[in-house]
Write a protein that holds these residues in place. Structure first.
Motif, PDB file in Angstrom:
ATOM      1  N   UNK A 146       0.845  -1.195   0.000  1.00 31.53           N
ATOM      2  CA  UNK A 146       0.000   0.000   0.000  1.00 31.53           C
ATOM      3  C   UNK A 146       0.879   1.244   0.000  1.00 31.53           C
ATOM      4  N   UNK A 147       0.711   2.042  -1.053  1.00 36.17           N
ATOM      5  CA  UNK A 147       1.445   3.306  -1.205  1.00 36.17           C
ATOM      6  C   UNK A 147       2.956   3.084  -1.115  1.00 36.17           C
ATOM      7  N   UNK A 148       3.402   1.985  -1.684  1.00 30.26           N
ATOM      8  CA  UNK A 148       4.827   1.641  -1.604  1.00 30.26           C
ATOM      9  C   UNK A 148       5.265   0.901  -2.868  1.00 30.26           C
ATOM     10  N   UNK A 149       4.835   1.393  -4.005  1.00 31.92           N
ATOM     11  CA  UNK A 149       5.088   0.659  -5.252  1.00 31.92           C
ATOM     12  C   UNK A 149       6.579   0.470  -5.511  1.00 31.92           C
ATOM     13  N   UNK A 150       7.370   1.550  -5.388  1.00 32.93           N
ATOM     14  CA  UNK A 150       8.780   1.449  -5.763  1.00 32.93           C
ATOM     15  C   UNK A 150       9.543   0.492  -4.863  1.00 32.93           C
ATOM     16  N   UNK A 151       9.303   0.593  -3.557  1.00 34.80           N
ATOM     17  CA  UNK A 151      10.009  -0.323  -2.637  1.00 34.80           C
ATOM     18  C   UNK A 151       9.603  -1.763  -2.897  1.00 34.80           C
ATOM     19  N   UNK A 152       8.325  -1.943  -3.221  1.00 31.74           N
ATOM     20  CA  UNK A 152       7.866  -3.316  -3.477  1.00 31.74           C
ATOM     21  C   UNK A 152       8.573  -3.862  -4.713  1.00 31.74           C
TER      22      UNK A 152
END
Ligand SMILES: [Zn+2]
Length: 271
Positions: free
Chosen positions: A146-152
């Motif tokens: 959730x709200x963490x696309x780049x880290x994912x």
């Protein structure tokens, strides 16, 4: 449609992500609900873990339904992610103690920027420990992001020998492409049906049919027209209808597609 899904269209539906043990506390009798769904032809449910020690209780409650399978993982709660060693060891012990073959995935685990707005390093390490666990055990991983696309994307890319599902997909077609390129399945939840979900509906269109999954994330995210209510797996019919519409597909074909994908990735469900 009755509350528990006697809708004839329920036949053949698969809910790939539900938290069955949260239903009782929210006004739905989970045993009665799941019984009614399988009596009306439901094809399968994956019951998802969020804590290191929740597996035994879930198995006790729901393994009598032979079309329910279980995932085991730890959600990135603020107070948990700093204690990764103890948590992961405990998760492993519980998986080892479960009947053989009943745990079909590691998850859910991942990143949550509302829970952890400062993106602590411990959150990533905690996910990585569960990705390692998935690799050792040859299981798919169910990713919460959730709200963490780049880290994912970064973290999953660093673990190319693990694969699984981006559950409750909440990004755009651009991110969907990246996850698909890494081999992940994309699972859409009830928010696909919300009025403001234009970018999700666009993302759905680019997911190849052999990588598509649908879920409720019960008891959360009840699809329209039940938005705001407690969701149960029977409500996934609304998400199937919405997706079938968007894809220009017959709903029976979509049910076959999702069921096949779910069974392929998450081990055959008996029956
Ligand atoms: Zn969930």
């Amino acid at each position: 449609m009755s509350d528990f899904g006697y809708d004839p269209d329920c036949n053949g539906l698969f809910d790939t992500h539900a938290h069955l043990s949260y239903l009782d506390g929210r006004g739905i009798d989970a045993q009665a609900c799941v019984s009614a769904l399988f009596e009306s032809g439901f094809a399968g449910i994956i019951d998802i873990g969020t804590a290191a020690d929740d597996l035994a209780e879930r198995i006790k409650a729901f393994s009598r339904f032979d079309k329910v399978r279980f995932a085991a993982g730890v959600w990135p709660h603020k107070e948990i992610i700093g204690q990764s060693d103890g948590q992961i060891a405990s998760l492993e012990r519980h998986i080892d103690a479960a009947p053989l073959g009943i745990v079909v995935a590691i998850g859910e685990c991942g990143f949550d920027r509302r829970e952890n707005p400062d993106a602590p390093r411990s959150e990533r390490l905690f996910l990585e420990a569960q990705l390692d666990l998935a690799r050792w055990r040859h299981l798919p991983v169910l990713i919460h992001s959730r709200e963490a696309a780049m880290e994912t994307i970064d973290t999953l890319a660093a673990h190319p020998d693990v694969c699984g599902v981006i559950h409750c997909f909440s990004y755009t077609a651009n991110e969907a492409r990246v996850f698909l390129d890494m081999g992940y399945y994309i699972s859409f939840a009830g928010n696909l049906t919300f009025k403001n979900a234009g970018s999700l509906r666009e993302a759905l269109q680019i997911v190849p049919l052999d990588r598509l999954l649908l879920e409720t994330d019960s008891p959360y995210l009840a699809p329209a027209p039940y938005r705001g209510k407690t969701a149960h797996p029977g409500m996934v019919i609304q998400t199937y209808r919405c997706a079938a519409d968007l894809l220009g597909m017959n709903i029976e074909d979509l049910k076959d597609t999702v069921r096949r994908n779910a069974e392929q990735l998450l081990a055959p469900v008996k029956g």
